[in-house]
Each structure stands twice: as C-alpha cells, then as structure tokens.
Design a protein around this motif. Structure first.
Motif, mmCIF file in Angstrom:
data_model
loop_
_atom_site.group_PDB
_atom_site.id
_atom_site.type_symbol
_atom_site.label_atom_id
_atom_site.label_comp_id
_atom_site.label_asym_id
_atom_site.label_seq_id
_atom_site.Cartn_x
_atom_site.Cartn_y
_atom_site.Cartn_z
ATOM 1 N N ILE A 1 -5.590 10.292 -1.316
ATOM 2 C CA ILE A 1 -5.761 9.559 -2.635
ATOM 3 C C ILE A 1 -7.203 9.342 -2.690
ATOM 4 O O ILE A 1 -7.544 8.743 -1.645
ATOM 5 C CB ILE A 1 -4.928 8.407 -2.876
ATOM 6 N N PHE B 1 -5.985 2.941 4.528
ATOM 7 C CA PHE B 1 -6.653 2.553 3.383
ATOM 8 C C PHE B 1 -8.177 2.496 3.932
ATOM 9 O O PHE B 1 -8.535 1.446 4.679
ATOM 10 C CB PHE B 1 -6.283 0.977 2.889
ATOM 11 N N ALA C 1 3.769 5.409 -5.651
ATOM 12 C CA ALA C 1 3.824 5.680 -7.281
ATOM 13 C C ALA C 1 2.804 6.515 -7.473
ATOM 14 O O ALA C 1 2.820 7.182 -8.765
ATOM 15 C CB ALA C 1 3.484 4.174 -7.615
ATOM 16 N N TYR D 1 2.109 1.831 -3.457
ATOM 17 C CA TYR D 1 1.265 2.161 -4.144
ATOM 18 C C TYR D 1 1.262 3.926 -4.073
ATOM 19 O O TYR D 1 0.943 4.660 -5.199
ATOM 20 C CB TYR D 1 -0.075 1.626 -4.108
ATOM 21 N N HIS D 2 1.044 4.376 -2.819
ATOM 22 C CA HIS D 2 0.940 5.487 -2.347
ATOM 23 C C HIS D 2 1.997 6.444 -2.981
ATOM 24 O O HIS D 2 1.986 7.359 -3.774
ATOM 25 C CB HIS D 2 1.022 5.830 -0.978
ATOM 26 N N THR E 1 0.760 -1.154 0.061
ATOM 27 C CA THR E 1 0.030 -0.082 0.012
ATOM 28 C C THR E 1 0.767 1.171 -0.142
ATOM 29 O O THR E 1 0.443 2.413 -0.459
ATOM 30 C CB THR E 1 -0.964 0.098 1.062
ATOM 31 N N ASP F 1 -7.136 -0.765 6.544
ATOM 32 C CA ASP F 1 -6.082 -0.522 7.515
ATOM 33 C C ASP F 1 -6.032 0.876 7.897
ATOM 34 O O ASP F 1 -6.811 1.808 7.334
ATOM 35 C CB ASP F 1 -4.811 -1.199 7.105
ATOM 36 N N PHE G 1 -2.186 6.253 -13.261
ATOM 37 C CA PHE G 1 -1.333 5.422 -13.885
ATOM 38 C C PHE G 1 -1.494 5.250 -15.226
ATOM 39 O O PHE G 1 -1.003 4.520 -16.143
ATOM 40 C CB PHE G 1 -1.221 3.972 -13.184
ATOM 41 N N MET H 1 -6.937 7.019 0.709
ATOM 42 C CA MET H 1 -5.699 6.491 1.278
ATOM 43 C C MET H 1 -5.038 7.689 1.751
ATOM 44 O O MET H 1 -5.008 8.576 1.157
ATOM 45 C CB MET H 1 -4.890 5.784 0.129
ATOM 46 N N ILE H 2 -4.529 7.493 3.012
ATOM 47 C CA ILE H 2 -3.644 8.551 3.556
ATOM 48 C C ILE H 2 -2.224 7.978 3.345
ATOM 49 O O ILE H 2 -1.792 6.994 3.324
ATOM 50 C CB ILE H 2 -4.053 8.722 4.952
ATOM 51 N N GLY H 3 -1.236 9.113 3.561
ATOM 52 C CA GLY H 3 0.133 8.659 3.283
ATOM 53 C C GLY H 3 0.954 8.306 4.652
ATOM 54 O O GLY H 3 0.084 7.919 5.731
ATOM 55 N N TYR H 4 2.222 7.931 4.629
ATOM 56 C CA TYR H 4 2.824 7.503 5.566
ATOM 57 C C TYR H 4 4.054 8.227 6.141
ATOM 58 O O TYR H 4 4.821 7.797 7.054
ATOM 59 C CB TYR H 4 3.567 6.340 5.004
#
Lengths: 172, 184
Positions: free
Chosen positions: B105, B171, A95, A92-93, A89, B168, B81, B138-141
């Motif tokens: 995202i 996500f 990319a 993916y983030h 994941t 998670d 993509f 989706m959130i980042g890291y």
C-alpha cells in the motif's frame, strides 16, 4: 610287412606318442594357469575418480546450503507495537484490499477466498479477521484478548491506524 | 582410467542440484528486484509531481476541503475509501494501485499536527511543518509478507539516507522532502 615298413610304423607310433606328450605338456601350463586364482584379472572398480566425486559434492553442497546461509526472504522481526494497534493496521490493510476489489470489479466480494488472479493480489491476512458482506457494504471484525474491533464500510479508516480502540468493544 | 557409470552419476547429481537451486534463487531475486524497481519508480513519479505542483502553486497540496465529513481522509492520497475525492493535479491513480506496487500500500499524505501519534512533528530528522508531504508504505500479513518485506528492504536501499522511518514491521513512512531534494 617288410622290416622297413615295421620300422616306419614304429617311428610313426613313436612320433604320435611324443606329440601327445608335448600337447599334454603344452596344455597343462594353460590349464594350471586358469585353475589358479592368482592368475585371474582383478574386477573393474565401481569408482575410478573419487577425487572428482568429492569435489563435485563439495561444490554442490556450497550451492545447496545458500538458501539456509543467505536466505532471499529473511525471517520477519518480532512485532513491537501494542497488539491492538497491530490489529488495527491489519484491519486497515484488509479494508484497503476490499476497497481495491470494489474499484476493480464494482462490487464488494461475497467472501475472501477469491484472489485477484489478474492482478496477483490475494487476501493475505493472518487469519485473525472475519469478513462479512452487508447490504450497504461490508464489515471486518478483529478479535483480541476479549476485545472485538469492528470496522464497517463508511467508517473512518484512519481511526484503525491512529486509535483503533475507538472501534473496540467487549467480545460477545 | 575410464569413467564408470557410478562416477558420472555421483559427479553430475550434486552439480545438477546445486545448479537448479542457484538458478531458482537468481530467478526469485530478479523478480523481487524488478518489483522493487517498479515501486521505486512510482515513488519517484509521485515526488516529481508533488515538486512540480509546489513549483507552480507555492504549496505542496491543494487547500483542504474542511466541509468534508472526514477531514482526515483528505490528508491521504490515493484514498481508496473515497474514490470520488478530488484528483490531485499531476498525480496518476495508477502510481498508487497496490497491483502496481507489488502488493504494497503506497499513499501520499500531508502532515497535520492532529494526526499524531503515528506521525509526529519530529518523526524525521527535519521537523515537519503543517502540510508537508510524506509517503506511507504498508506491507501485508499473510503468505506474501516475506516477499513484500524483502521488496520493501530493496526499496529502502534506494531511498536517500534518513528518509525511511519504521512505525512497525508492517508500516513505514518516507520523507518525501528528502526524496525531492535528492532528485533536484
């Protein structure tokens, strides 16, 4: 000098003597007062409003501890998914951000320290990923416990989310 | 009694510190709420466009192009993509850009039974039928993760009950059918 003059003179001297005695008597209490410690005025205190000070600190403390008691940004929960899928994941983030950079600038980044200052986007990974620009695009490599996950531009990004083990190989 | 200098200092200092801390919290909170509002607006726009497409065509999405080398990529919009993919009528790309969604995202996806295990038929209370719409968030890291997490929490509070599912910590899925039902 006549007897009257002498008498006046004596009177004058007597008056002078009496007045000096009175002056001494008048001065002496003032001098005595100044010399006595009990007669001094007490010094001005440093603090005159202790209650106001205590209240101000109490109010200030209530506001100051709010970030600790009620944080705006709470602690993040522990991750519960398998670590390989978490890594997928994250890749993916990453990319997705690289492709977004490509959409905005028309090229792939040379390295990932650049920030989208204009759009307030940054390369915010946990530091587990390695990016490499390639002649035909780019590659992202994630490493986990002896495994290496490699995603290249043109690969199916959905695999990173659903089944990242497909892109896994032993770490060289 | 008159106020001494030390009186004034010891009263003004803690009040000033408390004021500054509170003002900063209000400022940060307002900024996060503003970003959450923007994400929520984008979600509502997407929901309206999908509903309008269905009202006009009877289908949630255009037919899948099975000739595409990666059929799965057709299930996601906006697919950064594959920017040459066909535009979904009624949707604007800007609603999906991460710079317009506080760094999150946001993607529109169609349910496909073979897409499991991330999204199963019974992921939500109402079972999915083939081709039903949902959103991926989706959130980042990195360093912005706590902010994005807070923004996502605010967005979640504004969504219909039961429409949010956590895959998670980074996500999440949103049942777009619930969002559409709520707005109609």
């Amino acid at each position: 000098m006549s007897r009257r003059d002498e008498s006046s003179k004596d009177d004058l001297f007597r008056l002078i003597d009496e007045s000096s005695i009175e002056d001494d008597a008048a001065i002496e209490p003032e001098a005595a007062k100044l010399a006595s410690p009990a007669s001094k005025e007490p010094p001005e205190p440093l603090i005159n409003h202790p209650v106001a000070i205590v209240l101000a600190w109490a109010v200030g403390l209530i506001f100051a501890i709010q970030p600790l008691v009620n944080p705006i940004l709470p602690e993040h929960d522990l991750e519960t998914r398998p670590r390989l899928k978490v890594l997928g994941t994250e890749m993916y983030h990453e990319a997705h951000r690289i492709e977004t950079y490509h959409r905005i600038t028309g090229r792939f980044p040379d390295y990932l320290n650049e920030a989208f200052d204009e759009f307030e986007i940054s390369w915010d990974t946990s530091g587990d990923l390695e990016y490499q620009k390639q002649p035909n695009g780019y590659s992202i490599t994630g490493r986990l416990e002896g495994l290496e996950l490699v995603y290249r531009h043109g690969d199916d990004p959905e695999v990173l989310l659903h089944d990242p083990a497909i892109y896994a190989r032993p770490d060289q | 009694m008159r106020w001494t200098r030390l009186d004034l200092l010891l009263v003004i200092f803690p009040l000033a510190v408390g004021f500054v801390i509170t003002a900063e919290r209000i400022h940060v909170g307002y900024g996060l709420a503003s970003q959450a509002s923007q994400v929520t607006e984008n979600i509502d726009r997407i929901a309206n466009a999908v509903e309008k497409y269905r009202a006009n065509t009877g289908s949630w999405f255009p037919p899948l192009n099975e000739d595409e080398p990666r059929a799965d990529s057709n299930l996601v919009y906006l697919n950064v993509f594959d920017m040459e993919a066909e535009v979904f009528q009624g949707l604007l790309d800007e609603w999906f850009y991460i710079e317009n969604n506080a760094g999150l995202i946001l993607q529109l996806a169609r349910f496909h039974a073979d897409t499991a295990p991330i999204v199963a038929k019974h992921t939500f209370d109402r079972p999915f039928a083939e081709g039903d719409p949902y959103l991926r968030l989706m959130i980042g890291y990195g360093d912005r993760m706590p902010e994005e997490d807070r923004i996502l929490s605010m967005v979640r509070e504004r969504m219909p009950a039961g429409s949010f599912v956590r895959i998670d910590d980074h996500f999440y899925l949103i049942d777009l059918r619930e969002v559409i039902d709520e707005s109609t």
